[in-house]
Structures are given as structure tokens and as C-alpha cells.
Design an enzyme around this catalytic site. Structure first.
Site, PDB file in Angstrom:
ATOM      1  N   ASP A 137       0.714  -1.302   0.113  1.00 47.15           N
ATOM      2  CA  ASP A 137      -0.159  -0.002   0.215  1.00 47.15           C
ATOM      3  C   ASP A 137       0.649   1.308   0.006  1.00 47.15           C
ATOM      4  O   ASP A 137       0.311   2.206   0.289  1.00 47.15           O
ATOM      5  CB  ASP A 137      -0.956  -0.002   1.192  1.00 47.15           C
ATOM      6  CG  ASP A 137      -2.162  -0.691   0.981  1.00 47.15           C
ATOM      7  OD1 ASP A 137      -2.542  -1.166  -0.097  1.00 47.15           O
ATOM      8  OD2 ASP A 137      -2.973  -0.892   1.803  1.00 47.15           O
ATOM      9  N   ASP A 290      -7.559  -7.459  13.692  1.00 46.28           N
ATOM     10  CA  ASP A 290      -7.142  -8.807  13.881  1.00 46.28           C
ATOM     11  C   ASP A 290      -8.025  -9.309  15.071  1.00 46.28           C
ATOM     12  O   ASP A 290      -8.530 -10.568  15.043  1.00 46.28           O
ATOM     13  CB  ASP A 290      -5.735  -9.002  14.282  1.00 46.28           C
ATOM     14  CG  ASP A 290      -5.384  -7.757  15.138  1.00 46.28           C
ATOM     15  OD1 ASP A 290      -6.257  -6.966  15.616  1.00 46.28           O
ATOM     16  OD2 ASP A 290      -4.357  -7.343  15.299  1.00 46.28           O
TER      17      ASP A 290
END
Length: 534
Positions: A137, A290
Site C-alpha cells: 500500500d 485482527d
């Protein structure tokens, strides 16, 4: 003079136009009807939170001790057999080895991209049964080109490396992982291993983790422990090591060994892709994607395994700025996720009441909310306030015994740093200000709730550059160095310490002065690694 009441003195001073006298008069007017009852209520609430935290610490210590004494290693709790390599069995077919996808999300990781890609490409596994997917990214075109060239270099050596980019950073890490899972070549994969850009797994990582997923169809995740390569870089990294070692040695071990729940750490873990998809895949609704995924998978009935003896090298943030951003995300995210998922957990019918209680009370409420709030409010606000209001007393068990036992239990994770326990206490109390603020931002879903700043990694290259510039005095903008909240709390604690020396009776001034110095040191930014300007 001794017989003159303070309120009268305040009124006399006030009549003379003395501002201090006016303040004293107002203080004594509101003290008994307002301040004392509120402070007593605060003490009662803080003591109740301290007891819940104490009970949680003792419970976890008892579980870990039982696991050690009984030798309840993961290999004994779950089916586990070492996988045969092709050297052992020349007739082994490809079907014997699950297809593994290795994802490495990164963003402008100039200093560590080679380490992470090299470690992932060096994993020992049949070359036709593994795909390394680099999700870049980066917004810096130079870094993008470097990462792409590194991928091409490994591809030329026969490694199946896929370099992936996207049009925007929407969803940050969760968005990158989600996009990566949509690629056509991923459909044939059974497992996905995830490593952040500064993580360097050993070559045998998959041989040690995959068997748990292969032989236990109800296991969704195998999580490895972190090993910090720069723990000795400065005192701040030593403090972080103590906190995180406790997290892995105790918190993760307890969740795994009791079959209850523990959170995915976002890296150094292997997921069963079918479990990941059943749980709804990656979501970017909080900054702890997560933990979000782990909670949802747990509510589907999946089990997680923690391997405390399997360590993956990584880097701790060694600048105060990077550490503050990381702690904001790690404190705000869980609180916000708790707000979003509380009723979903309560209404869930697939898991036991015990697991619901563990997730809501033990995992979220005590560890992610109460622990932060009680540390700052009790030790940095309420206890100092009782010096100014002697009518409110804190029992010795609440101000001394419980905190001492909690501190000693925390120290078991890093025995080599026991001599630094006082510094750890003071530093944790300072950081609790930042964590408490972030916790309330998450609970109230305030402005910075979705703030995501990638944790800065220095890597070996920048450290060498710093060593070369060691003779130059580091320069930082004054705005980057000064932290007003910390300086304000430092002044408050120092004032309470001075008052305690003059009028107090509990000898809190020793703690108050030490804690004031700690807040002041952090407040002027004199902690962590200084980066010289280029």
C-alpha cells in the site's frame, strides 16, 4: 494562630483581595458537601476495579502454574504429528501438503521490506504448495519500485511471489488483506499465514504450525509468540518487552490452555481460510481488525492454539511518537470493538456461557477497559487527591498490597528485567493516561476512533545511519517534544507531593515525586530513541 480556622482565614484573605485566600474559602465551602463524597465514591469504584483486576491476575497465574506443573503443552492437548518432508517420503504427493498463502501487508516500509520478504520466501515448504503475496500500500513511488524489484528477485529464484497493489488505502491493513484474498489464485489455498512487514519467521515456522490445523478440524488459528530483536535498544523498549512478554506468557497462554479465547495478534499466525471466510472475513470497522476477526471466529465455535515456544522475530517501536500511536490504536480499537460486539456476543447461541463470560468480562472488560482506567484514575488522580482531602482514607490493602502483588505477577513474564520493575511501574502509569484517553474515545466513538498510523520501524539500515550521525545532536521541533497532558499531570502530582510533605500523614510523597518525574520526562519527550534529521 493554631486556633484560627482555615475558612475564616480564607474569608479574611478574600476580603483583602488575595486570590489564594478566595480560592481557599471556596474550597472549604465545597469540600465537605461535594468533594469528600465524590472522592469517597471514586475510591470505592477504584478499589472495586482493583479487586477485579487482582482476581484476574491471580486466576491467570494459577492457570499458567497448573499448565507448567502438569506439562499441558499444546502437543498434548491437541492432535499433533510431525509432517513428513519429501526427503523422508519420496512418494509423498502434493495433496499431503496444504496449499499455504503467505500475506505480507506493508506501507512505505523502506527499512524492513527486504527482511520480511526474504524471511517469507525462505520458509521451508514444498515450492509448489506455497504462494508469497506482498500487499504493498506504499504511497512513495521509490519504495514501491524497491519492493517490486525485491519480489522479482525472489521470483527469479523460483519462489512463487505475487506483488499486489490497489488504487487506495481504504480499510488500511484489513482492506489490503481483504483485497488479497479476492485474487483468483487464492481460491486453491487452504491456509493463510500473515506477517507484518517487520516480522521474520524462521524457516521451520510452517512445519511447526500447520500440523495443528491439519489434524484438528476445529482449530482455526495457530498463533506464535513474538521475539523482540531490539528490546535492548533503550529503556523504553525494555519496558515494552516486559508488558508484551506478560501478554504472551500469561494472557495468551491462559486463553489457549483453557479452550476459552485469546485474540489474534494480527501477525505471526496461520489461519484456516474456511474459518476466516465463515467468520465474515476481514472488516475495517475498528482499528483492531485482527481482534475483530478472532472474536467473530470464536463465536462460530472455532478454537485457537497458542505456541509459546515458537517465536517470530520482530521490532518494537523505539520512538515515543511511534509508541504513542501504537498504544492509541491498541487501546481505542478494543474498546470500540467491545461497544460494537457486546450484544452480538450476548445473543450468540453457538458458544457456551463460559466462553461468553470469558470474552465479555475477562478479555474485554477487565483487560482492555478496567486495567487502563484504574491504573491512571486510581494511582495518578485519586490517590494524590486523598493527600489534599485527608478526610478520605484508602485502606492499606488497596493502596499497597494489591498493587504490589499485581506488579510482581506482571514481572514473571520477563525475569531478566525484574530489577527494572520500578521504572516499569512508573512508565506504565504514564502511558495509562494515553491508554485511558484512547479507551474512552473507543467507548464513546469519538473523533479519533478510526485513526490509523502505521507503526514506524527503524530497521538495521536506519540504525546504521543513526550511528554515523551519533556526533550530531538530535533536533526535534518543540511541538513534537512537549506533551501538555503529561506535563499537567506531572505538575499536579508534584503539588500533591509537596502538600503531603508539609501536611500529610501517609508518606505518599515518595511515590508522588517519582511519578511526577516520570510524567515530566515523558512530557518533554526525553524517552525512547531520537532520530537525527537528514
Amino acid at each position: 494562630m493554631a486556633g484560627v480556622a482555615l475558612p475564616e482565614w480564607g474569608m479574611v484573605a478574600g476580603s483583602r483581595g488575595d486570590a489564594a485566600g478566595q480560592f481557599t474559602g471556596v474550597w472549604h465551602q465545597v469540600k465537605a458537601p461535594v468533594v469528600v463524597p465524590l472522592l469517597r465514591l471514586s475510591v470505592a469504584l477504584c478499589l472495586a476495579m482493583s479487586v477485579t483486576l487482582f482476581a484476574e491476575k491471580v486466576y491467570m497465574a494459577a492457570v499458567v502454574l497448573a499448565v507448567r506443573l502438569l506439562g499441558r503443552r499444546p502437543e498434548r492437548r491437541y492432535r499433533w504429528e510431525p509432517m513428513r518432508t519429501r526427503d523422508d517420503d519420496l512418494e509423498a504427493s502434493n495433496a499431503a501438503y496444504p496449499m499455504v498463502l503467505v500475506q505480507i501487508p506493508m506501507y512505505n516500509e523502506r527499512e524492513v521490506y527486504q527482511l520480511s520478504i526474504g524471511a517469507a520466501c525462505g520458509l521451508s515448504w514444498p515450492s509448489d504448495r506455497i504462494i508469497v503475496q506482498v500487499l504493498d500500500d506504499s504511497t512513495d513511488s521509490v519504495i514501491k519500485e524497491l519492493v517490486q524489484l525485491e519480489c522479482q528477485r525472489w521470483a527469479s529464484k523460483g519462489v512463487n511471489v505475487k506483488y499486489e497493489v490497489r488504487d487506495s488505502r481504504r480499510g488500511y491493513k484489513a482492506g489490503a488483506l481483504r483485497e488479497g484474498m479476492k485474487r483468483a489464485y487464492v481460491r486453491g489455498c487452504d491456509l493463510v499465514a500473515i506477517f507484518d512487514a517487520d516480522f521474520q519467521p524462521e524457516p521451520d515456522f510452517l512445519w511447526r504450525t500447520v500440523p495443528f490445523l491439519l489434524h484438528n478440524p476445529d482449530v482455526a488459528l495457530v498463533q506464535a509468540r513474538w521475539k523482540f530483536v531490539n528490546a535492548d535498544e533503550c529503556l523504553m523498549t525494555r519496558m515494552q518487552e516486559m508488558s508484551l512478554d506478560y501478554h504472551f506468557t500469561v494472557e495468551q497462554e491462559v486463553g489457549s490452555s483453557t479452550y476459552a479465547f485469546f485474540g489474534f495478534n494480527g501477525t505471526a499466525g496461520v489461519w484456516r481460510i474456511s474459518a476466516l471466510n465463515e467468520a465474515g472475513g476481514w472488516k475495517d470497522r475498528t482499528t483492531v481488525e485482527d481482534m475483530d476477526l478472532a472474536v467473530r471466529a470464536s463465536l462460530k465455535g472455532w478454537k485457537f492454539v497458542f505456541l509459546g515456544d515458537l517465536m517470530v522475530k520482530n521490532e518494537l517501536p523505539s520512538t515515543l511518537k511511534a509508541y504513542r500511536y501504537q498504544q492509541h490504536r491498541w487501546s481505542c480499537g478494543p474498546a470500540n470493538l467491545f461497544r460494537k460486539m457486546l450484544m452480538e456476543i450476548v445473543r450468540n447461541k453457538k458458544v457456551t456461557l463460559w466462553k461468553k463470560i470469558h470474552v465479555i468480562y475477562n478479555f474485554f472488560l477487565v483487560r482492555k477497559i478496567i486495567a487502563h482506567i484504574v491504573t491512571f484514575v486510581f494511582y495518578c488522580i485519586v490517590i494524590p487527591a486523598t493527600v489534599l482531602v485527608p478526610e478520605v482514607e484508602i485502606p492499606r490493602w488497596g493502596s499497597v498490597y494489591i498493587p504490589t502483588i499485581i506488579t510482581l505477577l506482571n514481572a514473571v513474564g520477563t525475569p531478566r528485567s525484574v530489577h527494572l520493575i520500578v521504572f516499569w511501574i512508573l512508565f506504565e502509569n504514564v502511558m495509562s493516561l494515553h491508554r485511558t484517553k484512547a479507551t474512552f474515545i473507543g467507548l464513546l466513538e469519538a473523533g479519533r476512533v478510526n485513526e490509523w498510523v502505521v507503526t514506524e520501524k527503524l530497521g538495521d539500515a536506519l540504525k546504521m545511519k543513526m550511528a554515523g550521525k551519533a556526533s550530531k545532536k538530535p533536533r526535534m521541533k518543540i511541538g513534537d517534544r512537549l506533551h501538555v497532558l503529561e506535563l499537567g499531570v506531572a505538575a499536579y502530582l508534584f503539588s500533591c507531593g509537596c502538600y503531603d510533605i508539609s501536611f500529610g500523614k501517609n508518606h505518599y510523597f515518595i511515590f508522588l515525586f517519582l511519578q511526577s518525574i516520570a510524567f515530566f520526562v515523558v512530557g518533554v519527550g526525553y524517552v525512547g530513541t531520537f532520530l537525527p534529521h537528514s
